[in-house]
Design a protein around this motif. Structure first.
Motif, PDB file in Angstrom:
ATOM      1  N   ARG A   1       0.738  -1.123  -0.102  1.00 32.62           N
ATOM      2  CA  ARG A   1      -0.079  -0.035  -0.106  1.00 32.62           C
ATOM      3  C   ARG A   1       0.930   1.261   0.029  1.00 32.62           C
ATOM      4  N   LEU A   2       0.561   1.973  -1.019  1.00 32.69           N
ATOM      5  CA  LEU A   2       1.671   3.272  -1.221  1.00 32.69           C
ATOM      6  C   LEU A   2       0.660   4.608  -1.117  1.00 32.69           C
ATOM      7  N   ARG A   3       1.027   5.481  -0.120  1.00 35.16           N
ATOM      8  CA  ARG A   3       0.377   6.779  -0.260  1.00 35.16           C
ATOM      9  C   ARG A   3       1.111   7.987  -0.642  1.00 35.16           C
TER      10      ARG A   3
ATOM     11  N   MET B   1      -7.251  14.107   5.006  1.00 35.22           N
ATOM     12  CA  MET B   1      -6.516  13.181   4.188  1.00 35.22           C
ATOM     13  C   MET B   1      -6.939  11.492   4.055  1.00 35.22           C
ATOM     14  N   GLU B   2      -7.479  11.042   5.159  1.00 36.10           N
ATOM     15  CA  GLU B   2      -7.767   9.716   5.360  1.00 36.10           C
ATOM     16  C   GLU B   2      -9.215   9.631   4.363  1.00 36.10           C
ATOM     17  N   SER B   3      -9.980  10.440   4.326  1.00 40.55           N
ATOM     18  CA  SER B   3     -11.049  10.408   3.392  1.00 40.55           C
ATOM     19  C   SER B   3     -10.751  10.306   1.794  1.00 40.55           C
TER      20      SER B   3
ATOM     21  N   THR C   1      -9.701   8.072  -3.338  1.00 46.08           N
ATOM     22  CA  THR C   1      -8.962   8.712  -4.750  1.00 46.08           C
ATOM     23  C   THR C   1      -7.519   7.778  -4.731  1.00 46.08           C
ATOM     24  N   GLU C   2      -6.942   8.186  -5.760  1.00 47.41           N
ATOM     25  CA  GLU C   2      -5.509   7.280  -6.188  1.00 47.41           C
ATOM     26  C   GLU C   2      -4.483   8.027  -5.215  1.00 47.41           C
ATOM     27  N   LEU C   3      -4.744   8.852  -4.244  1.00 43.46           N
ATOM     28  CA  LEU C   3      -3.757   9.187  -3.565  1.00 43.46           C
ATOM     29  C   LEU C   3      -3.314   8.108  -2.600  1.00 43.46           C
ATOM     30  N   GLU C   4      -4.033   7.035  -2.545  1.00 45.37           N
ATOM     31  CA  GLU C   4      -3.289   5.734  -1.992  1.00 45.37           C
ATOM     32  C   GLU C   4      -3.482   4.770  -3.205  1.00 45.37           C
TER      33      GLU C   4
END
Length: 744
Positions: free
Chosen positions: A247-249, A322-324, A329-332
Motif C-alpha cells: 500500500r503506497l500513499r 487526508m484519510e477520506s 482517490t488514487e492518493l493511496e
C-alpha cells in the motif's frame, strides 16, 4: 464456393484435426508471449525489446557523455536488425526507459519531450534524441568480451545477445510489469545500494534466508517517492513467497497560511498515477459533494509535484481529511508484487527475493569466468606475438634480408627462426615506423606484465573463493555509483503507518452533514426527505400503502432496523433514496428472509440501552452499540423460535409495562431485566395461553401513557394495582385502554 484447401508440396491434401491444430498454434503463441515479450529475464531484468534497444544503441556508439542520435534512427535500426514489430512498440518502450518518473534508474538519456508525470505522451520519434546512461553502460559492460551468448537475429543476418552481462541489479532496481498468457509479472522498483548490500551478504553467507536479506532491503523504492504503509510482517511474507502487495500513499504536509488557517500540500504522488487524472478525480468528487471536508484543489506543480488541498474550515482535522481522500482517490494505491521471471532465460517461475538475488550474483560469477577466459586467450595470443617481435628485433637484418630476397618470406621465416604461423604473420604485418619502437626493453616489459596478468587469471579460474571475492569487489565498486549519499542513490520512498482514525469517523467525513426526515411505509418502503419535515400530510404512497414510521436525523447517521427474526440490520442514512419518489423497499438494502417482517426502524444514537422482546413474553436489555451490524445479513441479537420478535424500544425510564393478548397488564421495575449482548432473555410476563401484545419502558414519576384509537392521550400515575414482580400474570388494564392492546 470457398477457396479450395492449399495442397502440400507433393500434391496431396492432408486432413488435420481442428482441436489439435488450435492447441498446437495457441501453445506456440503462448510460449512466444511468455518467453519473448512479457516476462523479464531474472539475470539482467530485461525483456527482449529492452535488450534489443540497448544493444542497438550500443552498436550506434551512443555511449553516455557522447552525442545524441535521433530516436527515429535508433528505432529504425532496432526494428530492422533485431525487433521486427511496429515502430511505436519500440519507441514506447524506449520512452519508458528514459522517464525518470517511470524508471528508478533510467537506462536511456533522452533529449526533448519524453512525456511527463501528468500522463502526457512523448513527442514523435523524429523530434526526440537519445543516448545511453551510465546504468545502461553497466548492464552492457563486457558484452564484447564473450561475457554472454549470442544467437542469430530474426532473419539470420546478424547476431543479438541472449542476455546482458548485467553489472547492475536491474530486475529489482527498475522493476518490471507484464501480462503474458496465463501468467503475469509485477515487480516494483527498489534501491540499488540496498540490493547490492543484500547481494554482498548473500555472497558472504550462502545459507542466508530471505528474512536475513530484509535487514538490507526494507521494501520498494519508487522513483516518485511516496510512503509505504504496509506492515513489516506483510512485507516479509511478500518477499518470502514472491507474491503480495504494497500500500503506497502520497506524501503530504500541512502548510500554515496565517490566522489559524492552513492548506495541505501533496509533494509526492503514488507510482504510476498520472497527476492530471488524480486532480480530475478529486475535482469530480468535490462537485458530487462526496468530500465535505474539502473546499478546493489546485495544481501548483512546476518541476516538482505540488497539489494544494484547501480544507472547508480551519477546524477541519487534516489527518481526517487526508484519510477520506486516501479512501476515495488514487492518493493511496496498492502496487502488487508477483515476481514471475524467466529463470535461466527458459523457465517461468515465481521467485523470492533470495532467489532473485541468487540468480543475479550467479550470473555475475558466470560473466566473470567467461570474461576471464576471453582475456586469457587474448593474453596468450599477445604473448605469442611478442615472442615473435623479440626474435625479429634480435635478428632484424636477417628478417629484412629474407623479406626482400625470398619469394615466399613467411615459410622462410618460420623455417629460419622456428616461428609459429601467428608470429610470422605478425612480423610481416609490422609497419616500418614500428621498427624504431621495437626495443627489447619495451617488449620484455609488456611480456612480463602480461605473464603476471595471465598467472592471476589462471589462479582466479582455479579458485571459487577468489571468483566470489572478485564478484564482491565489482559489486562494491558499482555500489559507490548508487550510494545513499548520491542524488540518484538516495532512498525516495519511506515507510509509515496508516492513521489511527476510526473507520466511522472517516466514513462520516465522506458525507455532507444535512438534516433529513426518514419515512417508512406500512409495506416497508423507505426514503429520506431533505430537511426536518414536520407536516407529512401531502406525502404520497403507493396504492393502499400508508405512513408507518417517521423521525428526524442527519445524513451522517446510521439506522437500526429490527425484524421479527430477532436480527438487527444497519443502514447508512446517506445511502437512502431521496424523497421525490416513493423510495425503495427496505429489503433491497438488507438480506431479510421472505417469511420475516420489519418490526421497527430507529436512529442509532450510541450509548443507549434497548429493550427487545419476543412474542412468548421473553426479553432483555441490550446495548445499542452491540446491535450494529457489519454486513447485509444483519446481527442476531434476540434468540427466537421462527419469527416471533414483537418489540424493540429504547429503555429510557425506570419501569416496564407489559400487556398480553389476554388483556392483562403488568408493571415492574426495569432493574429486574438483565442486560445481555445476545440470547433468549428472561420471562417478562407469564401467560396460561396466548402471547405478549406490547411492552413499554417509562418513568414512574411521569406515569404510564397511551394513545387510544381515537388519537386521545391517557395518563395513569397511580399504578399500584398493576405493580408486581417480573414474570407475574398482571391484571386487566385501566378504563380507556385501547382494545388492540397497544400502548400506541
Amino acid at each position: 464456393m470457398g477457396e479450395p484447401p492449399i495442397p502440400t508440396d507433393d500434391g496431396t491434401i492432408e486432413p488435420i484435426g481442428l482441436k489439435a491444430a488450435l492447441e498446437e498454434r495457441y501453445l506456440a503463441y503462448a510460449l512466444s508471449t511468455i518467453m519473448h515479450r512479457a516476462l523479464p529475464d531474472a539475470r539482467d531484468g530485461l525483456k527482449p525489446v529492452h535488450r534489443r534497444i540497448l544493444y542497438g544503441m550500443r552498436l550506434l556508439r551512443l555511449d553516455p557523455g557522447g552525442g545524441f542520435r535521433k530516436s527515429a534512427k535508433i528505432v529504425g535500426d532496432v526494428m530492422g536488425s533485431f525487433h521486427p514489430h511496429g515502430n511505436m512498440a519500440i519507441y514506447d518502450a524506449m520512452v519508458r526507459l528514459a522517464q525518470d518518473f517511470s524508471q528508478r534508474y533510467p537506462l536511456v538519456d533522452g533529449q526533448g519531450n519524453f512525456g511527463n508525470i501528468d500522463g502526457d505522451n512523448a513527442a514523435a520519434e523524429r523530434y526526440t534524441e537519445a543516448r545511453l546512461t551510465e546504468v545502461a553502460r553497466l548492464i552492457l559492460d563486457g558484452i564484447d568480451e564473450d561475457a554472454v551468448d549470442f544467437r542469430p537475429n530474426y532473419d539470420g543476418t546478424t547476431e543479438e545477445p541472449v542476455v546482458m552481462p548485467g553489472a547492475f541489479p536491474n530486475l529489482l532496481a527498475n522493476g518490471s510489469t507484464g501480462i503474458a498468457v496465463g501468467m503475469a509479472t509485477s515487480i516494483p522498483p527498489h534501491n540499488a545500494a540496498e540490493l547490492i548490500d543484500a547481494s554482498l551478504h548473500l555472497i558472504d553467507n550462502p545459507q542466508a534466508t530471505t528474512d536475513d536479506l530484509l535487514a538490507f532491503v526494507k521494501g520498494p523504492d519508487f522513483p516518485t517517492g511516496g510512503v509505504i504503509i504496509e506492515s513489516p510482517s506483510s512485507i516479509a511474507d511478500a518477499y518470502a513467497t514472491g507474491r503480495g502487495g504494497f500500500r503506497l500513499r502520497a506524501r503530504w504536509e500541512k502548510e500554515e497560511t496565517g490566522r489559524g488557517t492552513y492548506v495541505i500540500v501533496v509533494t509526492e504522488i503514488p507510482y504510476g498515477v498520472p497527476k492530471s487524472r488524480l486532480v480530475e478525480k478529486i475535482a469530480d468528487l468535490l462537485n458530487e459533494k462526496k468530500l465535505p471536508l474539502l473546499a478546493d484543489v489546485r495544481d501548483e506543480s512546476a518541476e516538482d509535484v505540488r497539489l494544494v488541498l484547501e480544507p472547508r474550515a480551519r477546524n477541519v482535522d487534516a489527518e481526517l481529511l487526508m484519510e477520506s481522500l486516501f479512501r476515495l482517490t488514487e492518493l493511496e494505491t496498492r502496487f502488487p508484487l508477483n515476481m514471475n521471471v524467466l529463470v535461466g532465460g527458459l523457465v517461468p517461475k515465481v521467485v523470492s527475493l533470495l532467489e532473485a538475488l541468487r540468480e543475479w550474483v550467479d550470473h555475475r560469477r558466470e560473466v566473470l569466468l567467461r570474461r576471464s577466459r576471453h582475456r586469457h586467450g587474448e593474453i596468450e595470443h599477445r604473448l605469442e606475438v611478442l615472442g615473435g617481435y623479440l626474435i625479429a628485433y634480435l635478428n632484424l637484418d636477417e628478417v629484412i634480408r629474407i623479406i626482400r630476397e625470398e619469394d615466399e618470406p613467411k615459410p622462410a621465416l618460420i623455417a629460419r627462426f622456428e616461428l609459429t604461423d601467428v608470429q610470422a604473420e605478425a612480423i610481416l604485418n609490422m609497419r616500418l615506423r614500428s621498427l624504431r619502437k621495437l626495443e627489447e626493453f619495451e617488449i620484455r616489459k609488456e611480456h612480463d606484465a602480461l605473464s603476471k596478468e595471465k598467472d592471476g587469471i589462471e589462479k582466479l579460474l582455479a579458485s571459487e573463493a577468489r571468483q566470489w571475492k572478485t564478484v564482491a569487489a565489482q559489486l562494491a565498486e558499482t555500489r559507490k555509483m548508487f550510494a545513499p549519499e548520491t542524488a540518484l542513490g538516495r532512498r525516495r520512498t519511506t515507510f509509515g503507518e496508516a492513521s489511527v482514525h476510526k473507520a466511522d469517523a472517516v466514513i462520516e467525513a465522506l458525507v455532507e452533514r444535512e438534516p433529513i426526515t426518514i419515512v417508512v411505509s406500512e409495506k416497508g418502503w423507505i426514503r429520506a426527505l431533505k430537511g426536518h419535515v414536520a407536516d407529512l400530510t401531502a406525502l404520497a404512497f403507493k396504492g393502499d400503502d400508508r405512513l408507518r414510521i417517521t423521525f428526524f436525523t442527519e445524513t451522517t447517521a446510521k439506522l437500526l432496523v429490527f425484524a421479527t427474526n430477532g436480527r438487527f440490520y444497519t443502514l447508512d442514512a446517506s445511502k437512502l433514496p431521496g424523497g421525490r419518489g416513493h423510495g425503495e423497499p427496505l429489503r433491497l438494502s438488507i438480506e431479510l428472509e421472505q417469511e420475516a417482517d420489519i418490526l421497527d426502524v430507529l436512529p442509532y444514537v450510541g450509548g443507549r440501552r434497548l429493550l427487545v422482546a419476543a412474542k412468548e413474553g421473553r426479553g432483555f436489555l441490550v446495548s445499542e452499540d452491540d446491535c450494529l451490524a457489519n454486513t447485509r445479513k444483519g446481527k442476531q441479537i434476540l434468540g427466537v423460535d421462527g419469527q416471533d420478535a414483537v418489540k424493540v424500544t429504547p429503555a429510557a425510564g425506570d419501569s416496564v409495562a407489559v400487556i398480553g393478548e389476554n388483556r392483562k397488564l403488568l408493571v415492574f421495575p426495569l432493574s429486574q431485566i438483565p442486560e445481555m449482548a445476545r440470547g433468549r432473555g428472561v420471562r417478562l410476563q407469564r401467560y396460561k395461553d396466548g402471547a405478549m401484545s406490547d411492552v413499554k419502558v417509562f418513568a414512574a414519576t411521569d406515569g404510564l401513557t397511551w394513545t387510544d384509537t381515537s388519537g386521545r392521550t391517557w395518563t395513569v400515575t397511580d399504578l399500584t394495582d398493576w405493580r408486581g414482580e417480573r414474570a407475574g400474570a398482571g391484571r386487566l388494564p385501566p378504563k380507556g385502554f385501547p382494545r388492540n392492546n397497544k400502548f400506541g
